[in-house]
Write a protein that holds these residues in place. Structure first.
Motif, PDB file in Angstrom:
ATOM      1  N   LEU A 145       0.835  -1.204   0.000  1.00  0.00           N
ATOM      2  CA  LEU A 145       0.000   0.000   0.000  1.00  0.00           C
ATOM      3  C   LEU A 145       0.869   1.252   0.000  1.00  0.00           C
ATOM      4  N   GLN A 146       1.995   1.189   0.706  1.00  0.00           N
ATOM      5  CA  GLN A 146       2.893   2.338   0.714  1.00  0.00           C
ATOM      6  C   GLN A 146       3.480   2.586  -0.675  1.00  0.00           C
ATOM      7  N   LEU A 147       3.749   1.511  -1.407  1.00  0.00           N
ATOM      8  CA  LEU A 147       4.242   1.685  -2.774  1.00  0.00           C
ATOM      9  C   LEU A 147       3.206   2.389  -3.649  1.00  0.00           C
ATOM     10  N   LEU A 148       1.935   2.092  -3.426  1.00  0.00           N
ATOM     11  CA  LEU A 148       0.890   2.775  -4.187  1.00  0.00           C
ATOM     12  C   LEU A 148       0.827   4.250  -3.813  1.00  0.00           C
ATOM     13  N   ARG A 149       0.980   4.537  -2.527  1.00  0.00           N
ATOM     14  CA  ARG A 149       0.988   5.942  -2.094  1.00  0.00           C
ATOM     15  C   ARG A 149       2.154   6.690  -2.739  1.00  0.00           C
ATOM     16  N   LEU A 150       3.317   6.063  -2.731  1.00  0.00           N
ATOM     17  CA  LEU A 150       4.498   6.693  -3.326  1.00  0.00           C
ATOM     18  C   LEU A 150       4.314   6.897  -4.824  1.00  0.00           C
ATOM     19  N   THR A 151       3.737   5.901  -5.495  1.00  0.00           N
ATOM     20  CA  THR A 151       3.510   6.008  -6.939  1.00  0.00           C
ATOM     21  C   THR A 151       2.629   7.203  -7.262  1.00  0.00           C
ATOM     22  N   THR A 152       1.532   7.327  -6.525  1.00  0.00           N
ATOM     23  CA  THR A 152       0.604   8.428  -6.762  1.00  0.00           C
ATOM     24  C   THR A 152       1.265   9.775  -6.508  1.00  0.00           C
ATOM     25  N   ALA A 153       1.993   9.872  -5.388  1.00  0.00           N
ATOM     26  CA  ALA A 153       2.635  11.142  -5.030  1.00  0.00           C
ATOM     27  C   ALA A 153       3.705  11.533  -6.036  1.00  0.00           C
ATOM     28  N   LEU A 154       4.486  10.565  -6.494  1.00  0.00           N
ATOM     29  CA  LEU A 154       5.557  10.861  -7.442  1.00  0.00           C
ATOM     30  C   LEU A 154       5.005  11.192  -8.826  1.00  0.00           C
ATOM     31  N   ALA A 155       3.952  10.506  -9.223  1.00  0.00           N
ATOM     32  CA  ALA A 155       3.386  10.728 -10.556  1.00  0.00           C
ATOM     33  C   ALA A 155       2.672  12.067 -10.652  1.00  0.00           C
ATOM     34  N   GLU A 156       2.055  12.486  -9.558  1.00  0.00           N
ATOM     35  CA  GLU A 156       1.251  13.702  -9.593  1.00  0.00           C
ATOM     36  C   GLU A 156       1.982  14.924  -9.066  1.00  0.00           C
ATOM     37  N   GLY A 157       3.115  14.730  -8.393  1.00  0.00           N
ATOM     38  CA  GLY A 157       3.800  15.840  -7.757  1.00  0.00           C
ATOM     39  C   GLY A 157       4.401  16.819  -8.745  1.00  0.00           C
ATOM     40  N   HIS A 158       4.325  18.090  -8.404  1.00  0.00           N
ATOM     41  CA  HIS A 158       4.927  19.129  -9.240  1.00  0.00           C
ATOM     42  C   HIS A 158       5.160  20.358  -8.380  1.00  0.00           C
ATOM     43  N   ASP A 159       6.278  21.023  -8.615  1.00  0.00           N
ATOM     44  CA  ASP A 159       6.634  22.235  -7.878  1.00  0.00           C
ATOM     45  C   ASP A 159       6.672  23.390  -8.862  1.00  0.00           C
ATOM     46  N   ALA A 160       5.984  24.472  -8.542  1.00  0.00           N
ATOM     47  CA  ALA A 160       5.898  25.610  -9.457  1.00  0.00           C
ATOM     48  C   ALA A 160       7.195  26.399  -9.520  1.00  0.00           C
ATOM     49  N   THR A 161       8.110  26.171  -8.588  1.00  0.00           N
ATOM     50  CA  THR A 161       9.360  26.914  -8.593  1.00  0.00           C
ATOM     51  C   THR A 161      10.295  26.388  -9.674  1.00  0.00           C
ATOM     52  N   GLU A 162      11.247  27.221 -10.059  1.00  0.00           N
ATOM     53  CA  GLU A 162      12.230  26.814 -11.075  1.00  0.00           C
ATOM     54  C   GLU A 162      13.158  25.737 -10.526  1.00  0.00           C
ATOM     55  N   TYR A 163      13.677  25.981  -9.322  1.00  0.00           N
ATOM     56  CA  TYR A 163      14.585  25.036  -8.665  1.00  0.00           C
ATOM     57  C   TYR A 163      14.057  24.763  -7.257  1.00  0.00           C
ATOM     58  N   ALA A 164      13.684  23.530  -6.990  1.00  0.00           N
ATOM     59  CA  ALA A 164      13.119  23.181  -5.687  1.00  0.00           C
ATOM     60  C   ALA A 164      14.224  23.010  -4.648  1.00  0.00           C
ATOM     61  N   ALA A 165      13.867  23.223  -3.397  1.00  0.00           N
ATOM     62  CA  ALA A 165      14.824  23.116  -2.292  1.00  0.00           C
ATOM     63  C   ALA A 165      14.643  21.789  -1.561  1.00  0.00           C
ATOM     64  N   PRO A 166      15.733  21.061  -1.313  1.00  0.00           N
ATOM     65  CA  PRO A 166      15.626  19.794  -0.566  1.00  0.00           C
ATOM     66  C   PRO A 166      15.031  20.022   0.811  1.00  0.00           C
ATOM     67  N   GLU A 167      14.289  19.037   1.277  1.00  0.00           N
ATOM     68  CA  GLU A 167      13.705  19.117   2.612  1.00  0.00           C
ATOM     69  C   GLU A 167      13.659  17.732   3.222  1.00  0.00           C
ATOM     70  N   LEU A 168      13.543  17.704   4.558  1.00  0.00           N
ATOM     71  CA  LEU A 168      13.491  16.435   5.288  1.00  0.00           C
ATOM     72  C   LEU A 168      12.237  16.375   6.159  1.00  0.00           C
ATOM     73  N   ARG A 169      11.140  16.875   5.623  1.00  0.00           N
ATOM     74  CA  ARG A 169       9.887  16.862   6.366  1.00  0.00           C
ATOM     75  C   ARG A 169       9.469  15.424   6.674  1.00  0.00           C
ATOM     76  N   GLY A 170       9.257  15.145   7.942  1.00  0.00           N
ATOM     77  CA  GLY A 170       8.803  13.822   8.357  1.00  0.00           C
ATOM     78  C   GLY A 170       9.893  12.778   8.490  1.00  0.00           C
ATOM     79  N   ALA A 171      11.159  13.170   8.300  1.00  0.00           N
ATOM     80  CA  ALA A 171      12.258  12.192   8.387  1.00  0.00           C
ATOM     81  C   ALA A 171      12.630  11.944   9.842  1.00  0.00           C
ATOM     82  N   PRO A 172      12.587  10.694  10.296  1.00  0.00           N
ATOM     83  CA  PRO A 172      12.986  10.393  11.669  1.00  0.00           C
ATOM     84  C   PRO A 172      14.486  10.594  11.863  1.00  0.00           C
TER      85      PRO A 172
END
Length: 292
Positions: A145-172
Motif C-alpha cells: 500500500l505504501q508503494l501505491l501511495r508513493l507512486t501516486t505522489a511521485l506521478a502527480e507531484g509538481h513544484d511551481a518553482t524553477e529550482y526546488a529546495a531539498p527538505e526532510l519533512r517527516g524524516a525520523p
C-alpha cells in the motif's frame, strides 16, 4: 460479508488509474539482484544466526545444551538474528528545471528521477524496510500500500518553482535519505538540508540527475538559452565562447556537492538520463548500505 464481485470492482477501480510509472519501476527493480538488506545483528527474531561461547552473566535458559554436549567443557548460546526495519526517506526535485529533455528519445530528468526513486522504494519495501517521501511529509511505512501511495505522489507531484529546495519533512532522526535533483540552482538549500540532516544523525545519498546536453554543451553560434519556467533568458551570438566557462562552473558544482556529501557522511553520484538506470539503482542500493 462483502460480495466478491463488489470487492473485485473496488480493486479494479483502485488499480485502474495507476500510471505506468509503477510498472516501469518494477521492471527496473527486477533488473537489480540485491543481496540481503539490513544489518545482521543479535536481537529478537526468528532466524538462527550463530552459536557463541557462553559468557559470565548468561542465563541458563539461553544455553543450547544439545550443542554444548558436543563440546569439551564448553557451553554455547544459540543466538538469533534481528533484522531491524529501517526508515529511508526520499526527496525528489519536482521543480520546473527537472522537466528538461534535450531529445524526444530521452526521458526528462524528472521522469528518470521518478523511476529511480520508485524502483529503489520497491527494493527497500520488499526487503522489509520502511520508505517515506519528504516532499509531502509522507511518513515511512512498509508494504505494498505504501508503494501505491508513493507512486501516486511521485506521478502527480509538481513544484511551481524553477529550482526546488531539498527538505526532510517527516524524516525520523538517525534514518537514511536520498535526494534526487539536478542541483543546478542555488546550492545553499542543499547545504542547509545536509548539515541539518547530519545534526540529526541522518545519512544518505545525493543523485545529481543531468541530461547529456548539460554535460556536453554542444551549442555554437547564435543561441537563445531559456529556463524551463521561463524566468531566465539569455541570447548570445557566440555560444561556443561560453562552453569552457560553463563546463568549469559545472565541474565546480559537482565538486561542491561531492565535498558537502563527504563532510556530512553522505554519498554522491551523477546520473545521466541517457545512461543505464539499473547501474545507478544498484549504486544507490549499495550506497545506502555504506552510509549506515
Amino acid at each position: 460479508m462483502r460480495e466478491p464481485a463488489a470487492l473485485r470492482q473496488e480493486a479494479e477501480a483502485l488499480a485502474g488509474p495507476l500510471p505506468p510509472l509503477l510498472a516501469a519501476a518494477e521492471h527496473l527493480a527486477a533488473s537489480v539482484i540485491p543481496g540481503q538488506h539490513g544489518r545482521r545483528r543479535v536481537g529478537q527474531g526468528d532466524e538462527f544466526w550463530q552459536y557463541r561461547p557462553s559468557h559470565a552473566g548468561d542465563e541458563a535458559r539461553m544455553i543450547d545444551w544439545r550443542r554444548s554436549a558436543r563440546a569439551d567443557d564448553s557451553l554455547f548460546v544459540r543466538e538469533k538474528e534481528w533484522q531491524a526495519a529501517q526508515s529511508v526517506m526520499l526527496w525528489l526535485d519536482m521543480g520546473q528545471s527537472m522537466d528538461f529533455a534535450s531529445d524526444a528519445k530521452l526521458p526528462t530528468k524528472a521522469d528518470d528521477a521518478r523511476r529511480l526513486a520508485l524502483a529503489l522504494a520497491v527494493l527497500l519495501v520488499r526487503g522489509g524496510e520502511r520508505v517515506g517521501l519528504t516532499n509531502i511529509g509522507l511518513p515511512p511505512r512498509s508494504g505494498e500500500l505504501q508503494l501505491l501511495r508513493l507512486t501516486t505522489a511521485l506521478a502527480e507531484g509538481h513544484d511551481a518553482t524553477e529550482y526546488a529546495a531539498p527538505e526532510l519533512r517527516g524524516a525520523p532522526s538517525r534514518s537514511r535519505a536520498v535526494f534526487l535533483s539536478d542541483f543546478m540552482g542555488d546550492i545553499g538549500p542543499a547545504r542547509e538540508a545536509l548539515t541539518g540532516a547530519a545534526d540529526r544523525g541522518i545519512s544518505g545519498a545525493l543523485v545529481q540527475v543531468l541530461d547529456p546536453v548539460e554535460e556536453a554543451f554542444p551549442f555554437d553560434g547564435r543561441t537563445i538559452f531559456e529556463s524551463m519556467g521561463g524566468t531566465m533568458r539569455h541570447e548570445t551570438l557566440k555560444a561556443g565562447d561560453l562552453r569552457a566557462r560553463y563546463l568549469e562552473r559545472l565541474d565546480a558544482r559537482k565538486s561542491e556537492l561531492r565535498a558537502l556529501a563527504s563532510a556530512t557522511g553522505w554519498q554522491y553520484t551523477v546520473h545521466h538520463t541517457g545512461q543505464s538506470a539499473a547501474d545507478t539503482l544498484l549504486w544507490l542500493y549499495t550506497a545506502l548500505e555504506r552510509v549506515h
